[in-house]
Scaffold this active site. Sequence first.
Site, PDB file in Angstrom:
ATOM      1  N   SER A 197      27.924 -40.065   6.326  1.00 22.25           N
ATOM      2  CA  SER A 197      26.523 -40.360   6.028  1.00 22.25           C
ATOM      3  C   SER A 197      25.771 -39.054   5.860  1.00 22.25           C
ATOM      4  O   SER A 197      25.951 -38.123   6.665  1.00 22.25           O
ATOM      5  CB  SER A 197      25.896 -41.180   7.155  1.00 22.25           C
ATOM      6  OG  SER A 197      24.549 -41.469   6.877  1.00 22.25           O
ATOM      7  N   GLU A 198      24.921 -38.968   4.820  1.00 20.51           N
ATOM      8  CA  GLU A 198      24.259 -37.695   4.530  1.00 20.51           C
ATOM      9  C   GLU A 198      23.236 -37.278   5.569  1.00 20.51           C
ATOM     10  O   GLU A 198      22.724 -36.155   5.518  1.00 20.51           O
ATOM     11  CB  GLU A 198      23.637 -37.705   3.129  1.00 20.51           C
ATOM     12  CG  GLU A 198      22.623 -38.778   2.853  1.00 20.51           C
ATOM     13  CD  GLU A 198      23.225 -39.990   2.160  1.00 20.51           C
ATOM     14  OE1 GLU A 198      22.527 -40.589   1.335  1.00 20.51           O
ATOM     15  OE2 GLU A 198      24.387 -40.345   2.447  1.00 20.51           O
ATOM     16  N   ASN A 199      22.890 -38.162   6.512  1.00 26.15           N
ATOM     17  CA  ASN A 199      21.984 -37.729   7.584  1.00 26.15           C
ATOM     18  C   ASN A 199      22.733 -37.027   8.723  1.00 26.15           C
ATOM     19  O   ASN A 199      22.120 -36.640   9.712  1.00 26.15           O
ATOM     20  CB  ASN A 199      21.163 -38.903   8.130  1.00 26.15           C
ATOM     21  CG  ASN A 199      22.019 -39.984   8.754  1.00 26.15           C
ATOM     22  OD1 ASN A 199      23.121 -40.256   8.281  1.00 26.15           O
ATOM     23  ND2 ASN A 199      21.518 -40.618   9.794  1.00 26.15           N
ATOM     24  N   SER A 232      26.146 -31.890   6.073  1.00 26.58           N
ATOM     25  CA  SER A 232      26.566 -33.115   5.416  1.00 26.58           C
ATOM     26  C   SER A 232      26.468 -32.975   3.894  1.00 26.58           C
ATOM     27  O   SER A 232      27.370 -33.378   3.153  1.00 26.58           O
ATOM     28  CB  SER A 232      25.704 -34.287   5.898  1.00 26.58           C
ATOM     29  OG  SER A 232      26.190 -35.505   5.394  1.00 26.58           O
TER      30      SER A 232
END
Length: 243
Positions: free
Chosen positions: A68-70, A110
């Site tokens: 997940s990009e977070n 990320s």
Amino acid sequence: MEQRTIKASNHTTERPENIIQGQGLSKNQIAQRIAQELKNGYYVNLGIGIPTLVANYIPEGIAVTLQSENGLLGIGPFPDETSVDADLINAGKQTITMQAGASLFSSAESFAMIRGGHIDLTILGAMEVSENGDIANWKIPGKMVKGMGGAMDLVASAQNIIVAMQHVSKDGKSKLLSSCSLPLTGKSCVKKIVTELAVLSIHPNGGFVLLEHAPGISVQQIIEATEGKLIVPENVPEMSFYS
């Protein structure tokens, strides 16, 4: 919690014969079909919407790592009522769980994973896809949006992009078009599309190639629901839900 999301009690595998004739797949069934595209050892990014449901249908014997990009590597399924944690969310701000061995880090790291080409498969939702593989999935003019998130980085860097979407809009208009009318997220990047009606790929020279039809859906229904160029092979098999 902005989006308190728990595992649905009916998320278990649904056999094709239980799909209602003529209605196509539910959102969960679209996710279930896309899960069959996962390969052992894949690193996978799941976009907002239908793609997040894929985490609930990873086939047995397949080990994939969801990113997940977070800033999370090792996303598990949505939590049940007893394991909701407000501090564990995905990029869509839904509550999630972590797999054993998961790691947390900054969003900068990320995005470095994404931009460095280290994600094997990206699964995104879309509002429109063109016959050339263009995708529009982040903005509708005149409507308030918080931003594009990681969508543009993902479509620019991903090795393989599968789109999970509805074939037609609520007012019956096709969302598989000759060219997108909404602002583009990326050009010529989509490889495969799974809708409530069909599985399709993008032909190198342009056009949607019909690979599979959903149970209870005829090829003619798919032709009528597709505004863009549709390439129909002589024999189109029924959608496969099992590896």
